[in-house]
Scaffold this motif. Sequence first.
Motif, mmCIF file in Angstrom:
data_model
loop_
_atom_site.group_PDB
_atom_site.id
_atom_site.type_symbol
_atom_site.label_atom_id
_atom_site.label_comp_id
_atom_site.label_asym_id
_atom_site.label_seq_id
_atom_site.Cartn_x
_atom_site.Cartn_y
_atom_site.Cartn_z
ATOM 1 N N LEU A 3 -29.153 -18.279 24.804
ATOM 2 C CA LEU A 3 -29.092 -17.065 25.608
ATOM 3 C C LEU A 3 -30.486 -16.647 26.053
ATOM 4 N N PRO A 4 -30.652 -16.230 27.327
ATOM 5 C CA PRO A 4 -31.975 -15.808 27.812
ATOM 6 C C PRO A 4 -32.348 -14.441 27.274
ATOM 7 N N SER A 5 -33.646 -14.142 27.296
ATOM 8 C CA SER A 5 -34.126 -12.835 26.859
ATOM 9 C C SER A 5 -33.840 -11.794 27.934
ATOM 10 N N THR A 6 -33.692 -10.556 27.501
ATOM 11 C CA THR A 6 -33.437 -9.461 28.449
ATOM 12 C C THR A 6 -34.682 -8.647 28.729
ATOM 13 N N LEU A 57 -26.923 -13.764 36.575
ATOM 14 C CA LEU A 57 -26.408 -13.614 37.931
ATOM 15 C C LEU A 57 -25.030 -14.263 38.042
ATOM 16 N N PRO A 58 -24.244 -13.866 39.033
ATOM 17 C CA PRO A 58 -22.916 -14.476 39.186
ATOM 18 C C PRO A 58 -22.963 -15.972 39.435
ATOM 19 N N THR A 59 -24.086 -16.449 39.998
ATOM 20 C CA THR A 59 -24.153 -17.861 40.387
ATOM 21 C C THR A 59 -24.765 -18.776 39.332
ATOM 22 N N ASN A 60 -25.343 -18.226 38.269
ATOM 23 C CA ASN A 60 -25.997 -19.099 37.282
ATOM 24 C C ASN A 60 -25.159 -19.259 36.031
ATOM 25 N N TRP A 61 -23.858 -19.313 36.200
ATOM 26 C CA TRP A 61 -22.946 -19.448 35.064
ATOM 27 C C TRP A 61 -22.956 -20.871 34.543
ATOM 28 N N GLN A 62 -23.253 -21.027 33.266
ATOM 29 C CA GLN A 62 -23.197 -22.316 32.587
ATOM 30 C C GLN A 62 -22.478 -22.131 31.266
ATOM 31 N N SER A 63 -21.353 -22.807 31.118
ATOM 32 C CA SER A 63 -20.588 -22.671 29.890
ATOM 33 C C SER A 63 -19.814 -23.942 29.638
ATOM 34 N N SER A 64 -19.625 -24.234 28.359
ATOM 35 C CA SER A 64 -18.818 -25.386 27.952
ATOM 36 C C SER A 64 -17.369 -24.993 27.737
ATOM 37 N N GLN A 65 -17.051 -23.761 28.095
ATOM 38 C CA GLN A 65 -15.694 -23.266 27.897
ATOM 39 C C GLN A 65 -14.740 -24.005 28.832
ATOM 40 N N ASN A 66 -13.806 -24.734 28.272
ATOM 41 C CA ASN A 66 -12.890 -25.525 29.078
ATOM 42 C C ASN A 66 -11.571 -24.811 29.343
ATOM 43 N N SER A 92 -30.513 3.718 31.372
ATOM 44 C CA SER A 92 -29.771 4.534 30.389
ATOM 45 C C SER A 92 -28.482 3.870 29.952
ATOM 46 N N GLN A 93 -27.950 2.969 30.773
ATOM 47 C CA GLN A 93 -26.699 2.284 30.435
ATOM 48 C C GLN A 93 -26.870 1.343 29.241
ATOM 49 N N SER A 94 -28.107 0.898 29.005
ATOM 50 C CA SER A 94 -28.374 -0.037 27.899
ATOM 51 C C SER A 94 -29.360 0.525 26.893
ATOM 52 N N ASN A 95 -29.572 1.851 26.941
ATOM 53 C CA ASN A 95 -30.571 2.461 26.049
ATOM 54 C C ASN A 95 -31.935 1.795 26.210
ATOM 55 N N ASN A 96 -32.266 1.446 27.448
ATOM 56 C CA ASN A 96 -33.554 0.831 27.807
ATOM 57 C C ASN A 96 -33.784 -0.520 27.141
ATOM 58 N N LEU A 97 -32.713 -1.203 26.774
ATOM 59 C CA LEU A 97 -32.843 -2.521 26.145
ATOM 60 C C LEU A 97 -32.829 -3.656 27.164
ATOM 61 N N ILE A 98 -32.397 -3.372 28.380
ATOM 62 C CA ILE A 98 -32.316 -4.395 29.421
ATOM 63 C C ILE A 98 -33.227 -3.990 30.578
ATOM 64 N N SER A 99 -34.083 -4.893 30.994
ATOM 65 C CA SER A 99 -35.037 -4.606 32.062
ATOM 66 C C SER A 99 -34.317 -4.382 33.389
ATOM 67 N N ILE A 100 -34.861 -3.443 34.180
ATOM 68 C CA ILE A 100 -34.290 -3.164 35.495
ATOM 69 C C ILE A 100 -34.463 -4.391 36.398
ATOM 70 N N ASP A 101 -33.407 -4.732 37.107
ATOM 71 C CA ASP A 101 -33.445 -5.831 38.062
ATOM 72 C C ASP A 101 -32.516 -5.455 39.214
ATOM 73 N N VAL A 102 -33.098 -4.892 40.270
ATOM 74 C CA VAL A 102 -32.271 -4.393 41.368
ATOM 75 C C VAL A 102 -31.598 -5.533 42.127
ATOM 76 N N VAL A 103 -32.200 -6.702 42.126
ATOM 77 C CA VAL A 103 -31.577 -7.846 42.805
ATOM 78 C C VAL A 103 -30.319 -8.269 42.056
ATOM 79 N N ALA A 104 -30.426 -8.366 40.727
ATOM 80 C CA ALA A 104 -29.255 -8.719 39.925
ATOM 81 C C ALA A 104 -28.172 -7.649 40.050
ATOM 82 N N ALA A 105 -28.601 -6.389 40.072
ATOM 83 C CA ALA A 105 -27.627 -5.303 40.223
ATOM 84 C C ALA A 105 -26.874 -5.435 41.547
#
Length: 396
Positions: A157-160, A173-182, A241-254
């Motif tokens: 998992l990447p850092s936040t 992001l919606p486009t960088n999904w990588q999972s082994s879930q079959n 405030s949605q993450s108690n400041n645990l997740i960095s702001i990223d307006v592009v991702a938003a």
Amino acid sequence: MTITKTNNKTPTQTMQKTPTLPTLYFSNDEPKSTPTPTVVEEESPSVLTLPPELLHTCLTKYADWGDLAKLACVQSKWKNIVEDAAEFGGRDAMWELSMCLLHGDDEHDGSDTETEENDDNGNESNKKNNRGLQKNEALAIKYLTRLSGVEIDETSLPSTESSSEGQESKSVLPTNWQSSQNDAHAADEAALLQLATCHLSGIGLPAPNPPLALHLLQSAYHLTNSVQSAHKLALLYEYPSQSNNLISIDVVAAFEWFKAAAENAHIPSMAELALCYELGCGVTQSDEEALDWYTKAANAGHSASHYSVGEHFEEARGVRMDHEEACLWYYRAAVLGEEDGMGGLRRLEDVARRVVPEADHEEYVVRRVVPDALEADVEEARRIVAEADVEGVLNA
């Protein structure tokens, strides 16, 4: 008299049920040992002497999760009865048990129903039903993890947060999904959303785990087509405030997550996406795109978007100036309870008096004078409107 109300608190919650078990679960199948000659003593009646079918009927019809927890302390062979009931009952039973353990004695009882009973005076009163279990958040997390149907490798998992060297964190992001879930059919949207909330707040865990919370929300979006998870991800990246400041702001991702949810008909995301285009937040500023999405949101029932569409027509943003059209949108916003809509009508008062349909004035006055008019008695609402100062309300 008992009245049952149904609330859609989560995407897949079901009606409250008592736990179920296999019919012969209480059968005494232990091998009998050879009796030794001893003095025969009179034994007290025991529940174990009942036929297993009768015992099963009584318990599955009247026993709740708390009762099963007590039975687990009575006989050693019943020590796993709560877990067995959750397994045998399938998804619904495990979800109920998880919610009971997560909320304990709180008002939430693990179902989507609220039971109201009339007291001796005929007054309705909410009756809390905590299902008899004490809060055990850690155990709830265990069941929710099993129910989610998603295998997680936390090491990948990447850092936040931004690193100490100034490098930006890698946002989900919606486009960088990588999972082994079959098997996407095994994923459970409600469990994934609830787990994400717990990991974000640290409920039932040693500490909050924002990267895992983001991964769970992303899994819910890709494996269950959850637009609610996409909207939640956008809010986490947009508002600290949605993450108690645990997740960095990223307006592009938003922006990307608002767009993903809006394109799947999530109404609040439509309005948020329009605001992103209007302000140029995470995307190139475009009045035309903003107006397009505000219009879609308004037509889908988003009240505040009616005002935003009117504002674009009033100020010629992305469209030719048209004060008459602006007044119509402001009027619709005002009818839906938006105070800004009244402000817009006051700004364009001369035009508004000419174009706002007189036939709809009564509906507007009802909403202004009688806030609960939609739930009130129709004749009573008409009486109040008839006695109201219509001109005074319209000019207020």
